[in-house]
Design a protein around this motif. Structure first.
Motif, PDB file in Angstrom:
ATOM      1  N   ARG A 131      -4.589 -19.500   3.537  1.00  0.00           N
ATOM      2  CA  ARG A 131      -3.397 -18.500   4.406  1.00  0.00           C
ATOM      3  C   ARG A 131      -3.747 -16.964   4.104  1.00  0.00           C
ATOM      4  O   ARG A 131      -4.137 -16.537   3.099  1.00  0.00           O
ATOM      5  N   LEU A 132      -3.797 -15.741   4.426  1.00  0.00           N
ATOM      6  CA  LEU A 132      -3.062 -14.482   4.885  1.00  0.00           C
ATOM      7  C   LEU A 132      -2.025 -14.176   4.908  1.00  0.00           C
ATOM      8  O   LEU A 132      -1.120 -14.129   5.339  1.00  0.00           O
ATOM      9  N   GLN A 133      -1.488 -13.783   3.507  1.00  0.00           N
ATOM     10  CA  GLN A 133      -0.351 -12.920   3.464  1.00  0.00           C
ATOM     11  C   GLN A 133      -0.299 -11.786   2.909  1.00  0.00           C
ATOM     12  O   GLN A 133      -0.783 -11.267   2.589  1.00  0.00           O
ATOM     13  N   PRO A 134       0.403 -10.620   4.435  1.00  0.00           N
ATOM     14  CA  PRO A 134       0.287  -9.677   4.222  1.00  0.00           C
ATOM     15  C   PRO A 134       1.153  -9.348   3.113  1.00  0.00           C
ATOM     16  O   PRO A 134       2.663  -9.977   2.870  1.00  0.00           O
ATOM     17  N   PHE A 135       1.088  -8.005   2.726  1.00  0.00           N
ATOM     18  CA  PHE A 135       2.405  -7.385   2.571  1.00  0.00           C
ATOM     19  C   PHE A 135       2.448  -6.164   2.248  1.00  0.00           C
ATOM     20  O   PHE A 135       1.347  -5.011   1.995  1.00  0.00           O
ATOM     21  N   GLU A 136       3.872  -5.049   3.196  1.00  0.00           N
ATOM     22  CA  GLU A 136       3.450  -4.085   3.849  1.00  0.00           C
ATOM     23  C   GLU A 136       4.275  -2.654   3.131  1.00  0.00           C
ATOM     24  O   GLU A 136       5.369  -3.751   2.466  1.00  0.00           O
ATOM     25  N   GLY A 137       3.812  -1.879   2.424  1.00  0.00           N
ATOM     26  CA  GLY A 137       4.760  -1.109   1.712  1.00  0.00           C
ATOM     27  C   GLY A 137       4.068   0.437   1.372  1.00  0.00           C
ATOM     28  O   GLY A 137       3.183   0.942   1.628  1.00  0.00           O
ATOM     29  N   VAL A 138       4.986   0.904   0.774  1.00  0.00           N
ATOM     30  CA  VAL A 138       4.603   2.544   0.391  1.00  0.00           C
ATOM     31  C   VAL A 138       3.892   2.560  -0.894  1.00  0.00           C
ATOM     32  O   VAL A 138       4.622   1.589  -1.718  1.00  0.00           O
ATOM     33  N   VAL A 139       3.033   3.134  -0.782  1.00  0.00           N
ATOM     34  CA  VAL A 139       1.744   3.329  -1.844  1.00  0.00           C
ATOM     35  C   VAL A 139       2.557   4.348  -3.213  1.00  0.00           C
ATOM     36  O   VAL A 139       2.776   5.327  -2.853  1.00  0.00           O
ATOM     37  N   LEU A 140       3.130   3.692  -4.504  1.00  0.00           N
ATOM     38  CA  LEU A 140       3.865   4.219  -4.824  1.00  0.00           C
ATOM     39  C   LEU A 140       2.513   4.564  -6.055  1.00  0.00           C
ATOM     40  O   LEU A 140       2.896   6.262  -6.700  1.00  0.00           O
ATOM     41  N   LYS A 141       1.472   4.128  -6.624  1.00  0.00           N
ATOM     42  CA  LYS A 141       0.912   5.138  -7.663  1.00  0.00           C
ATOM     43  C   LYS A 141      -0.505   3.797  -7.212  1.00  0.00           C
ATOM     44  O   LYS A 141      -0.350   2.850  -7.508  1.00  0.00           O
ATOM     45  N   LEU A 142      -1.977   5.048  -7.687  1.00  0.00           N
ATOM     46  CA  LEU A 142      -2.913   4.392  -8.064  1.00  0.00           C
ATOM     47  C   LEU A 142      -3.477   4.270  -9.081  1.00  0.00           C
ATOM     48  O   LEU A 142      -3.320   5.413  -9.639  1.00  0.00           O
ATOM     49  N   SER A 143      -3.344   3.645 -10.365  1.00  0.00           N
ATOM     50  CA  SER A 143      -3.922   3.860 -11.606  1.00  0.00           C
ATOM     51  C   SER A 143      -5.210   3.335 -12.157  1.00  0.00           C
ATOM     52  O   SER A 143      -5.361   2.119 -11.406  1.00  0.00           O
ATOM     53  N   GLY A 144      -5.711   3.236 -12.773  1.00  0.00           N
ATOM     54  CA  GLY A 144      -6.832   2.836 -13.722  1.00  0.00           C
ATOM     55  C   GLY A 144      -8.435   3.339 -12.527  1.00  0.00           C
ATOM     56  O   GLY A 144      -8.267   4.423 -11.579  1.00  0.00           O
ATOM     57  N   SER A 145      -9.580   3.053 -12.930  1.00  0.00           N
ATOM     58  CA  SER A 145     -10.464   3.421 -12.652  1.00  0.00           C
ATOM     59  C   SER A 145     -11.795   2.089 -12.265  1.00  0.00           C
ATOM     60  O   SER A 145     -11.526   1.337 -12.658  1.00  0.00           O
ATOM     61  N   GLY A 146     -12.524   2.283 -11.554  1.00  0.00           N
ATOM     62  CA  GLY A 146     -13.390   1.041 -11.367  1.00  0.00           C
ATOM     63  C   GLY A 146     -12.831   0.258 -11.051  1.00  0.00           C
ATOM     64  O   GLY A 146     -11.983   0.018 -10.287  1.00  0.00           O
ATOM     65  N   THR A 147     -14.083  -1.297 -11.654  1.00  0.00           N
ATOM     66  CA  THR A 147     -13.332  -2.853 -10.956  1.00  0.00           C
ATOM     67  C   THR A 147     -11.961  -2.640 -10.964  1.00  0.00           C
ATOM     68  O   THR A 147     -11.022  -3.915 -11.276  1.00  0.00           O
ATOM     69  N   ARG A 148     -11.164  -1.837 -12.322  1.00  0.00           N
ATOM     70  CA  ARG A 148      -9.634  -2.046 -12.768  1.00  0.00           C
ATOM     71  C   ARG A 148      -8.625  -1.328 -12.202  1.00  0.00           C
ATOM     72  O   ARG A 148      -7.518  -1.769 -12.370  1.00  0.00           O
ATOM     73  N   GLN A 149      -9.247  -1.176 -11.341  1.00  0.00           N
ATOM     74  CA  GLN A 149      -8.035   0.115 -10.227  1.00  0.00           C
ATOM     75  C   GLN A 149      -7.093  -0.550  -9.967  1.00  0.00           C
ATOM     76  O   GLN A 149      -7.119  -1.585  -8.769  1.00  0.00           O
ATOM     77  N   MET A 150      -5.820   0.077 -10.020  1.00  0.00           N
ATOM     78  CA  MET A 150      -4.207  -0.955  -9.344  1.00  0.00           C
ATOM     79  C   MET A 150      -3.392  -0.605  -8.657  1.00  0.00           C
ATOM     80  O   MET A 150      -3.849   0.953  -8.335  1.00  0.00           O
ATOM     81  N   VAL A 151      -3.202  -0.644  -7.474  1.00  0.00           N
ATOM     82  CA  VAL A 151      -2.307  -0.130  -6.157  1.00  0.00           C
ATOM     83  C   VAL A 151      -0.826  -0.990  -6.693  1.00  0.00           C
ATOM     84  O   VAL A 151      -0.560  -1.892  -6.805  1.00  0.00           O
ATOM     85  N   THR A 152      -0.161  -0.187  -6.762  1.00  0.00           N
ATOM     86  CA  THR A 152       1.628  -0.284  -6.647  1.00  0.00           C
ATOM     87  C   THR A 152       2.160  -0.355  -5.294  1.00  0.00           C
ATOM     88  O   THR A 152       1.989   1.109  -4.784  1.00  0.00           O
ATOM     89  N   ILE A 153       2.049  -1.459  -4.878  1.00  0.00           N
ATOM     90  CA  ILE A 153       2.784  -1.300  -3.430  1.00  0.00           C
ATOM     91  C   ILE A 153       4.870  -1.203  -3.280  1.00  0.00           C
ATOM     92  O   ILE A 153       5.010  -2.299  -3.752  1.00  0.00           O
ATOM     93  N   ARG A 154       5.548  -0.762  -2.760  1.00  0.00           N
ATOM     94  CA  ARG A 154       6.873  -0.808  -2.589  1.00  0.00           C
ATOM     95  C   ARG A 154       7.274  -0.962  -1.223  1.00  0.00           C
ATOM     96  O   ARG A 154       6.758  -0.354  -0.375  1.00  0.00           O
ATOM     97  N   ARG A 155       7.984  -2.081  -0.902  1.00  0.00           N
ATOM     98  CA  ARG A 155       9.101  -2.536   0.061  1.00  0.00           C
ATOM     99  C   ARG A 155      10.348  -2.831  -0.001  1.00  0.00           C
ATOM    100  O   ARG A 155      10.456  -3.322  -1.633  1.00  0.00           O
ATOM    101  N   ILE A 156      10.752  -2.497   0.504  1.00  0.00           N
ATOM    102  CA  ILE A 156      12.570  -3.430   0.826  1.00  0.00           C
ATOM    103  C   ILE A 156      12.670  -5.058   1.678  1.00  0.00           C
ATOM    104  O   ILE A 156      11.946  -5.142   3.096  1.00  0.00           O
ATOM    105  N   ALA A 157      12.745  -5.823   1.078  1.00  0.00           N
ATOM    106  CA  ALA A 157      12.930  -7.636   0.987  1.00  0.00           C
ATOM    107  C   ALA A 157      14.026  -7.649   0.945  1.00  0.00           C
ATOM    108  O   ALA A 157      14.358  -7.597  -0.012  1.00  0.00           O
ATOM    109  N   ALA A 158      14.500  -8.390   2.278  1.00  0.00           N
ATOM    110  CA  ALA A 158      16.199  -8.337   2.273  1.00  0.00           C
ATOM    111  C   ALA A 158      17.063  -7.552   1.289  1.00  0.00           C
ATOM    112  O   ALA A 158      18.107  -7.963   0.254  1.00  0.00           O
ATOM    113  N   GLY A 159      16.794  -6.099   1.513  1.00  0.00           N
ATOM    114  CA  GLY A 159      17.906  -5.397   0.721  1.00  0.00           C
ATOM    115  C   GLY A 159      17.372  -5.324  -0.760  1.00  0.00           C
ATOM    116  O   GLY A 159      18.254  -4.541  -0.922  1.00  0.00           O
TER     117      GLY A 159
END
Lengths: 207, 112
Positions: B41-69
């Motif tokens: 199944r598809l699991q969505p995760f919504e939030g604000v992008v805090l940082k993009l790190s790395g380059s090429g295939t190793r690029q990572m994105v950090t997303i922050r959200r408030i879940a249940a406070g």
């Protein structure tokens, strides 16, 4: 007894395998090798293919070697190596073997010369333990004792400091993640002995 | 032999995914394929992008959200084949490349 090809280590990277996991991977450059001689059990006592790899100016080779290449009708090659095979009759002289002989998902063994470490102590060379850095200790990286008290000699093969690395090392059962026939590149999971640009031999793993 | 790094880079290029452009501070939704036993199944995760790190295939994105406070941050490999879709929900103009001050903001969707 399986087909072996010579190649070069290009370097390491990260690769997404079939299940979406990011795994450590090594990229190998497999330039095509050419069959120079086929050895058959009837004639030579065992089955093998002799392969040539790389390029070289003919002048740098000895005349007998030049003759050997001329007889096979192939350009002179820098390296000659042999791969034991159980079915030598399916190969013929002049045939080129490239990265296509490998397929994704199969297992290979990679042999190379490990990076030289120079003269090293027992901790790096044999994995001995350190001694405490504090509580009055001075000799932190020394090897300890050479043998039991009362034994008036040092046992043969005692692990001592000395030259480490630069040995022939084989890493077995590396999974092929990707075969790029166009560029002659092979991506295997895990690490491979030796420095970048180092020459490695890639053997199809025995079933 | 030269240009061995170029060989790796060319090979990695094939693993790169094409996503809509987004920057730190934007609010995005990532759909990830999750397998539960045999079912996927598809699991969505919504939030604000805090940082993009790395380059090429190793690029990572950090997303922050408030879940249940509670603030939740996920760091996801951006070129993972497990990602199905990325939607940009809202764009923000943010001066920092790594807007960590967003961690002090509780109503993320309300920020200017």
């Amino acid at each position: 007894m399986a087909l072996t090809l010579m190649g070069r280590k290009v370097g390491m990277t990260q690769w997404f395998d079939g299940e979406g996991r990011a795994v450590a991977a090594t990229v190998l450059l497999v330039e095509p090798s050419v069959v120079v001689q086929v050895k058959r059990p009837e004639r030579d006592g065992y089955g093998a293919v002799q392969l040539g790899w790389g390029t070289i100016r003919p002048k740098l080779l000895s005349k007998p070697l030049r003759g050997h290449f001329a007889r096979a009708g192939v350009e002179p090659r820098r390296r000659l190596y042999e791969a034991r095979v159980s079915d030598p009759d399916s190969y013929e002289v002049g045939q080129t073997l490239g990265v296509e002989v490998f397929s994704e998902g199969e297992l290979v063994d990679v042999t190379g010369t490990s990076k030289g470490k120079g003269f090293t102590g027992t901790i790096k060379r044999w994995g001995f333990s350190y001694r405490p850095k504090s509580h009055g200790h001075k000799l932190i990286r020394r090897p300890g004792t050479a043998g039991p008290m009362g034994l008036r000699k040092v046992m043969k093969g005692k692990k001592m400091p000395g030259h480490a690395g630069a040995q022939t090392v084989t890493v077995r059962n590396l999974k092929v993640l990707k075969v790029d026939g166009e560029r002659g590149l092979l991506v295997v999971q895990g690490s491979v002995p030796g420095p970048r640009k180092g020459i490695v031999k890639i053997r199809k793993h025995d079933a | 032999m030269t240009g061995m790094d170029d060989l790796i880079r060319a090979l990695e290029e094939e693993q790169l995914r094409q996503w809509p452009e987004f920057k730190p501070g934007d609010i995005i939704r990532i759909y990830e394929r999750v397998s539960e036993g045999a079912r996927e199944r598809l699991q969505p995760f919504e939030g604000v992008v805090l940082k993009l790190s790395g380059s090429g295939t190793r690029q990572m994105v950090t997303i922050r959200r408030i879940a249940a406070g509670v603030g939740v941050e996920r760091t996801i490999p951006l070129h993972s084949p497990k990602l199905e879709k990325i939607e940009v929900i809202k764009r923000h103009r943010i001066r920092q490349a790594r807007p960590y001050w967003l961690r002090r903001i509780t109503r993320l969707h309300k920020i200017q």
